[in-house]
Write a protein that holds these residues in place. Structure first.
Motif, PDB file in Angstrom:
ATOM      1  N   GLY A  54     -15.372  -9.198  -3.379  1.00  0.00           N
ATOM      2  CA  GLY A  54     -15.688  -7.855  -2.883  1.00  0.00           C
ATOM      3  C   GLY A  54     -15.310  -6.727  -3.826  1.00  0.00           C
ATOM      4  N   TRP A  55     -15.053  -7.019  -5.114  1.00  0.00           N
ATOM      5  CA  TRP A  55     -14.536  -5.978  -6.007  1.00  0.00           C
ATOM      6  C   TRP A  55     -15.482  -4.782  -6.121  1.00  0.00           C
ATOM      7  CZ3 TRP A  55     -10.807  -7.687 -10.342  1.00  0.00           C
ATOM      8  CH2 TRP A  55     -10.149  -6.568 -10.876  1.00  0.00           C
ATOM      9  N   ALA A  56     -16.771  -5.039  -6.298  1.00  0.00           N
ATOM     10  CA  ALA A  56     -17.717  -3.925  -6.474  1.00  0.00           C
ATOM     11  C   ALA A  56     -17.772  -3.031  -5.254  1.00  0.00           C
ATOM     12  CB  ALA A  56     -19.112  -4.468  -6.800  1.00  0.00           C
ATOM     13  N   ALA A  57     -17.551  -3.599  -4.062  1.00  0.00           N
ATOM     14  CA  ALA A  57     -17.528  -2.780  -2.848  1.00  0.00           C
ATOM     15  C   ALA A  57     -16.213  -2.026  -2.701  1.00  0.00           C
ATOM     16  CB  ALA A  57     -17.770  -3.656  -1.622  1.00  0.00           C
ATOM     17  N   LEU A  58     -15.138  -2.575  -3.241  1.00  0.00           N
ATOM     18  CA  LEU A  58     -13.835  -1.939  -3.144  1.00  0.00           C
ATOM     19  C   LEU A  58     -13.611  -0.898  -4.238  1.00  0.00           C
ATOM     20  CD1 LEU A  58     -11.723  -5.130  -2.374  1.00  0.00           C
ATOM     21  CD2 LEU A  58     -12.119  -3.225  -0.793  1.00  0.00           C
ATOM     22  N   GLU A  59     -14.184  -1.141  -5.418  1.00  0.00           N
ATOM     23  CA  GLU A  59     -14.045  -0.204  -6.545  1.00  0.00           C
ATOM     24  C   GLU A  59     -15.406  -0.077  -7.236  1.00  0.00           C
ATOM     25  OE1 GLU A  59     -11.097   0.627 -10.406  1.00  0.00           O
ATOM     26  OE2 GLU A  59     -11.162  -1.370  -9.495  1.00  0.00           O
ATOM     27  N   PRO A  60     -16.322   0.662  -6.651  1.00  0.00           N
ATOM     28  CA  PRO A  60     -17.679   0.747  -7.200  1.00  0.00           C
ATOM     29  C   PRO A  60     -17.730   1.384  -8.583  1.00  0.00           C
ATOM     30  CG  PRO A  60     -17.392   2.302  -5.394  1.00  0.00           C
ATOM     31  CD  PRO A  60     -16.189   1.414  -5.396  1.00  0.00           C
ATOM     32  N   GLU A  61     -16.786   2.239  -8.902  1.00  0.00           N
ATOM     33  CA  GLU A  61     -16.643   2.819 -10.239  1.00  0.00           C
ATOM     34  C   GLU A  61     -15.177   2.738 -10.621  1.00  0.00           C
ATOM     35  OE1 GLU A  61     -18.002   6.820 -10.163  1.00  0.00           O
ATOM     36  OE2 GLU A  61     -20.032   6.302  -9.477  1.00  0.00           O
ATOM     37  N   GLU A  62     -14.907   2.676 -11.894  1.00  0.00           N
ATOM     38  CA  GLU A  62     -13.528   2.552 -12.338  1.00  0.00           C
ATOM     39  C   GLU A  62     -12.684   3.691 -11.758  1.00  0.00           C
ATOM     40  OE1 GLU A  62     -10.923   1.784 -16.415  1.00  0.00           O
ATOM     41  OE2 GLU A  62     -12.913   2.718 -16.561  1.00  0.00           O
ATOM     42  N   GLY A  63     -11.641   3.316 -11.039  1.00  0.00           N
ATOM     43  CA  GLY A  63     -10.714   4.294 -10.490  1.00  0.00           C
ATOM     44  C   GLY A  63     -11.129   4.920  -9.179  1.00  0.00           C
ATOM     45  N   ARG A  64     -12.346   4.643  -8.691  1.00  0.00           N
ATOM     46  CA  ARG A  64     -12.783   5.171  -7.389  1.00  0.00           C
ATOM     47  C   ARG A  64     -12.787   4.026  -6.377  1.00  0.00           C
ATOM     48  NH1 ARG A  64     -17.577   5.814  -4.498  1.00  0.00           N
ATOM     49  NH2 ARG A  64     -18.927   5.115  -6.220  1.00  0.00           N
ATOM     50  N   PHE A  65     -11.896   4.110  -5.423  1.00  0.00           N
ATOM     51  CA  PHE A  65     -11.701   3.015  -4.474  1.00  0.00           C
ATOM     52  C   PHE A  65     -12.289   3.384  -3.108  1.00  0.00           C
ATOM     53  CE2 PHE A  65      -8.502   2.568  -7.725  1.00  0.00           C
ATOM     54  CZ  PHE A  65      -8.543   1.207  -8.012  1.00  0.00           C
ATOM     55  N   GLU A  66     -12.932   2.417  -2.491  1.00  0.00           N
ATOM     56  CA  GLU A  66     -13.566   2.598  -1.185  1.00  0.00           C
ATOM     57  C   GLU A  66     -13.004   1.550  -0.221  1.00  0.00           C
ATOM     58  OE1 GLU A  66     -15.563   4.932  -0.348  1.00  0.00           O
ATOM     59  OE2 GLU A  66     -16.166   5.797  -2.282  1.00  0.00           O
ATOM     60  N   PHE A  67     -12.036   1.946   0.611  1.00  0.00           N
ATOM     61  CA  PHE A  67     -11.416   1.012   1.545  1.00  0.00           C
ATOM     62  C   PHE A  67     -11.857   1.236   2.994  1.00  0.00           C
ATOM     63  CE2 PHE A  67      -8.174   1.104  -1.911  1.00  0.00           C
ATOM     64  CZ  PHE A  67      -8.235  -0.243  -2.248  1.00  0.00           C
ATOM     65  N   GLY A  68     -12.687   2.226   3.219  1.00  0.00           N
ATOM     66  CA  GLY A  68     -13.065   2.545   4.597  1.00  0.00           C
ATOM     67  C   GLY A  68     -13.716   1.383   5.319  1.00  0.00           C
ATOM     68  N   TRP A  69     -14.617   0.686   4.626  1.00  0.00           N
ATOM     69  CA  TRP A  69     -15.321  -0.433   5.284  1.00  0.00           C
ATOM     70  C   TRP A  69     -14.355  -1.566   5.636  1.00  0.00           C
ATOM     71  CZ3 TRP A  69     -15.416  -5.329   3.112  1.00  0.00           C
ATOM     72  CH2 TRP A  69     -15.066  -5.437   1.765  1.00  0.00           C
ATOM     73  N   LEU A  70     -13.378  -1.813   4.758  1.00  0.00           N
ATOM     74  CA  LEU A  70     -12.411  -2.876   5.019  1.00  0.00           C
ATOM     75  C   LEU A  70     -11.427  -2.468   6.121  1.00  0.00           C
ATOM     76  CD1 LEU A  70     -11.499  -5.698   4.283  1.00  0.00           C
ATOM     77  CD2 LEU A  70     -10.188  -4.739   2.375  1.00  0.00           C
ATOM     78  N   ASP A  71     -11.068  -1.193   6.145  1.00  0.00           N
ATOM     79  CA  ASP A  71     -10.252  -0.686   7.262  1.00  0.00           C
ATOM     80  C   ASP A  71     -10.934  -1.000   8.591  1.00  0.00           C
ATOM     81  OD1 ASP A  71      -8.475   0.390   5.424  1.00  0.00           O
ATOM     82  OD2 ASP A  71      -9.177   2.456   5.662  1.00  0.00           O
ATOM     83  N   HIS A  72     -12.225  -0.676   8.654  1.00  0.00           N
ATOM     84  CA  HIS A  72     -12.980  -0.872   9.894  1.00  0.00           C
ATOM     85  C   HIS A  72     -13.026  -2.342  10.289  1.00  0.00           C
ATOM     86  CE1 HIS A  72     -15.899  -0.312  13.032  1.00  0.00           C
ATOM     87  NE2 HIS A  72     -16.825  -1.020  12.395  1.00  0.00           N
ATOM     88  N   VAL A  73     -13.247  -3.212   9.315  1.00  0.00           N
ATOM     89  CA  VAL A  73     -13.302  -4.656   9.599  1.00  0.00           C
ATOM     90  C   VAL A  73     -11.980  -5.148  10.164  1.00  0.00           C
ATOM     91  CG1 VAL A  73     -13.455  -6.948   8.525  1.00  0.00           C
ATOM     92  CG2 VAL A  73     -15.125  -5.187   7.941  1.00  0.00           C
ATOM     93  N   LEU A  74     -10.885  -4.851   9.490  1.00  0.00           N
ATOM     94  CA  LEU A  74      -9.582  -5.366   9.909  1.00  0.00           C
ATOM     95  C   LEU A  74      -9.117  -4.731  11.220  1.00  0.00           C
ATOM     96  CD1 LEU A  74      -7.772  -5.586   6.450  1.00  0.00           C
ATOM     97  CD2 LEU A  74      -8.817  -7.433   7.765  1.00  0.00           C
ATOM     98  N   ASP A  75      -9.370  -3.455  11.407  1.00  0.00           N
ATOM     99  CA  ASP A  75      -8.987  -2.806  12.668  1.00  0.00           C
ATOM    100  C   ASP A  75      -9.764  -3.409  13.835  1.00  0.00           C
ATOM    101  OD1 ASP A  75      -7.284  -1.194  11.227  1.00  0.00           O
ATOM    102  OD2 ASP A  75      -8.571   0.587  11.299  1.00  0.00           O
ATOM    103  N   THR A  76     -11.049  -3.656  13.616  1.00  0.00           N
ATOM    104  CA  THR A  76     -11.871  -4.260  14.680  1.00  0.00           C
ATOM    105  C   THR A  76     -11.421  -5.676  14.965  1.00  0.00           C
ATOM    106  OG1 THR A  76     -13.742  -2.895  13.934  1.00  0.00           O
ATOM    107  CG2 THR A  76     -14.230  -4.717  15.439  1.00  0.00           C
ATOM    108  N   PHE A  77     -11.069  -6.423  13.922  1.00  0.00           N
ATOM    109  CA  PHE A  77     -10.509  -7.763  14.127  1.00  0.00           C
ATOM    110  C   PHE A  77      -9.283  -7.684  15.045  1.00  0.00           C
ATOM    111  CE2 PHE A  77     -11.916 -10.342  10.114  1.00  0.00           C
ATOM    112  CZ  PHE A  77     -13.233 -10.278  10.550  1.00  0.00           C
ATOM    113  N   ALA A  78      -8.365  -6.793  14.712  1.00  0.00           N
ATOM    114  CA  ALA A  78      -7.126  -6.683  15.482  1.00  0.00           C
ATOM    115  C   ALA A  78      -7.407  -6.351  16.948  1.00  0.00           C
ATOM    116  CB  ALA A  78      -6.215  -5.635  14.857  1.00  0.00           C
TER     117      ALA A  78
END
Length: 688
Positions: A54-78
């Motif tokens: 999932g690296w490209a989804a987590l860091e689509p450009e060098e130094g720009r991180f996108e964790f919102g989608w993973l937050d949503h996945v893990l929160d919904t799991f919980a």
């Protein structure tokens, strides 16, 4: 062996059941994720591996991180009682990294750097790749190491491969300096006086190459050891920020069946729990016996790496897309193959993949959810049914496998024996030999550990030593002590030939085992594929069975020194010479088999006698039909006996005693158990 091990995660005191999940492939359609949550519950799945690749989804450009989608996945799991093995995404790097930092890409043995693409096409030594991985893992750890849905870290994915870049060449030289201290020691260990290859400066040492050095066996062996150590060093680099954030959260990486390139024993010391990926080629023959015994060996190997329950991290719920033929699982096979893993010590059953990809190379790989996108499929129902079964077997979680027999299997021996230019360069078949011996115990229903030279032998009664070509002096001495102390050892041809540097033992083969076996191996002959010889059991021999058995490929000419001769060769100029011996030493015995017997009937008879003689525990005392096995887990109070039918037809098993009950229903078991084709039954009894 007694009490249970604790569950892999205290958050799930039951079997983990789930799959690799790639929500990052479906970010364009949020409804897919909503539906997946519903289907996960319906399939009785409680855990997913998330973030692999999932690296490209987590860091689509060098130094720009996108964790919102993973937050949503893990929160919904919980919120829905689902848990996650959260992956580090280092199994494949994003395109921007390859473009800006080409040094992260691997250099092949021909010294040509790869283009961007594929998986694990990156250098484990590259400072840039290590830096980028450390940044990513630190951010993941900071954000998720205490998330209620996260049960552990899934490090990268199926480590493997090699790089020959300048960084790796320097790292190899440092590794060699640390091991040998001086060039003089290295030259002696590698026997570089051969062909005048003596090194006079460390800078002259390079990795093996098709257009360079490849014929110095000690060199080849050390390169393989280095690659394994360097990969492990990268794993340790990956987990540093994870352990710093939460040292209690377990880390694992998914291994592969009898993978050649890495010494998994050294990995086991650093992993918190062992996990591996199993993809059998079921239904290639009328009986699945050989495939089943191969994967049983692997299950036993991975359990034995830490001598406690392991994880089946990946399996397919239906078919693969990369095997020569992608065969569908026949009815019953999903349950049977999954329970096989449980029988050998797995506390999880997990799949690749949860939902089929829509495009690229794995779009036709099996999945719990097919492209149709609903639960009304045969595969989904198989998965859901198994989930219900596992949910009802929580008492089994953590139970050990009480093995009293062991097989010696080391990676450096494997590398060395396959590199040896000797009696059969067209195929010495080391792995097939190991399996031929293992399969006999599997057919007897004998629990088996697959151990290494550094493992303790004191808990075993029977030790198999097949083709231990590379055998250290101290390992030979350990086996001798085992026999003197009352153990039974079964040793084969082509054992005790070289030491840890791939230098031949002097003073007669099998080197450190010569006194233990009571024989001297003078010569070994390779047979052409069409050649045949035979072994004839001597009348009234101490094993108590007779007959003649076909021999192929390898015949060792041995002298019985202190050993008794049980069988002799039937043909060629060495007819009448010893082929099977037994040596009494102290309170134990060592058997030596000098030839590759091709008849499975011989191994069934031979090991049947040795198991009986040594008093080795079997899952049940009954004779099992061909293709049917019995496996055992026990907590010391309750035994769980798995009857597994891989014969491809109906089978009956006569039980050896009363007092069995069906572990799923609680019903009393019949004296004769009927197993359908691909049938699996779990019985429970008081421990004996």
């Amino acid at each position: 062996m007694g009490a249970k091990f604790p569950p892999i995660s205290r958050k799930i005191p039951a079997f983990m059941h789930g799959a690799d999940y790639n929500p990052d492939q479906w970010l364009h359609d949020p409804k897919i994720f909503e539906e997946d949550i519903r289907l996960m519950k319906l399939a009785n799945c409680n855990v997913m591996s998330v973030g692999i690749f999932g690296w490209a989804a987590l860091e689509p450009e060098e130094g720009r991180f996108e964790f919102g989608w993973l937050d949503h996945v893990l929160d919904t799991f919980a919120e829905n009682g689902i848990y996650a093995w959260l992956a580090t995404p280092s199994g494949a790097r994003p395109a921007w990294m390859s473009q800006k930092y080409p040094e992260v890409l691997r250099v092949e043995a021909n010294r040509v750097r790869n283009l961007h693409g594929m998986r694990h096409n990156h250098c484990y030594t590259s400072p840039v790749y290590r830096e980028k991985t450390a940044i990513m893992n630190a951010k993941l750890a900071e954000r998720y190491s205490n998330h209620p849905a996260v049960v552990g870290w899934h490090i990268s994915n199926e480590f493997g491969g090699e790089c020959h870049c300048g960084y790796c060449q320097e790292a190899f030289r440092r590794w060699l300096r640390a091991k040998y201290s001086s060039l003089e020691s290295l030259n002696q260990a590698w026997w570089t006086a051969f062909w005048s290859h003596t090194y006079s400066d460390w800078s002259q040492v390079e990795s093996p190459a098709p257009h360079g050095e490849s014929m110095v066996h000690g060199h080849n062996l050390d390169w393989r050891r280095f690659l394994s150590d360097q990969t492990l060093d990268f794993y340790k680099h990956e987990i540093k920020p994870l352990k710093a954030a939460n040292p209690e959260l377990p880390c694992t990486t998914n291994m592969m069946d009898l993978f050649y390139g890495l010494d998994y024993r050294s990995f086991a010391k650093e992993l918190d729990v062992i996990s591996w990926d199993a993809y059998p080629t079921w239904h290639e023959a009328p009986s699945d016996r050989d495939v089943a015994s191969w994967f049983a060996f692997n299950h036993d190997l991975f359990r034995s790496l830490k001598h406690k329950p392991f994880m089946l991290m990946e399996s397919t719920p239906s078919l693969t897309n990369w095997q020569p033929v992608s065969k569908l699982k026949r009815p019953g096979m999903h349950r049977l193959s999954s329970l096989q893993a449980v029988a050998h010590g797995a506390d999880t059953v997990q799949y690749f993949q949860w939902r089929k990809s829509r495009g690229a190379s794995e779009k036709f790989h099996g999945a719990v959810v097919d492209h149709i996108g609903h639960e009304h499929t045969r595969v989904f129902q198989d998965v859901a049914d198994l989930g219900r079964t596992l949910a009802g077997l929580a008492e089994l979680v953590g139970t050990p496998v009480p093995a009293e027999a062991a097989i010696l299997f080391d990676w450096d021996n494997r590398w060395a024996v396959n590199d040896a230019q000797g009696p059969r360069n067209c195929g010495i078949h080391y792995e097939k030999t190991v399996m031929q011996h293992y399969r006999a115990l599997w057919g007897l229903g004998v629990p088996v550990d697959i151990i290494g030279a550094n493992d303790d032998l004191s808990g075993y009664k029977l030790l198999l030593v097949p083709m231990a070509y590379l055998l250290r002096q101290e390992t030979g001495e350990k086996i001798e002590r085992f026999v003197r102390g009352g153990g039974t050892a079964a040793i084969t041809y082509w054992s005790g030939i070289v030491d840890e540097n791939d230098l031949c033992h002097l003073g007669g083969f099998p080197g450190p085992l010569r006194k233990t076996a009571g024989i001297w191996a003078e010569e070994i002959e390779g047979l052409y594929d069409h050649d045949r010889n035979s072994v004839h059991m001597r009348p009234s021999n101490q094993l108590g069975f007779e007959g003649s058995f076909e021999v192929r490929e390898l015949c060792e000419l041995i002298h019985a020194e202190t050993a008794e001769v049980l069988a002799v060769y039937g043909g060629d100029f060495y007819a009448g010479r010893p082929a099977l011996t037994r040596n009494s030493l102290g309170d134990g015995r060592a058997y030596y088999l000098a030839a590759r017997v091709s008849d499975d009937a011989f191994y069934r008879l031979f090991y049947g006698k040795l198991v009986q003689e040594a008093g080795v525990r079997r899952a049940i005392g009954s004779t099992l039909p061909d293709g049917v096995t019995a496996q055992l887990r026990s907590d010391g109070d309750t035994d769980y006996v798995f009857l597994l039918n891989f014969s491809g037809r109906e089978a009956q098993v006569e039980m050896d005693m009363g007092g069995y009950e069906d572990a799923e229903t609680g019903a009393a078991a019949a004296e004769r158990v009927e197993l359908p084709a691909n049938g699996a039954l779990i019985l429970r009894r008081r421990a004996n």
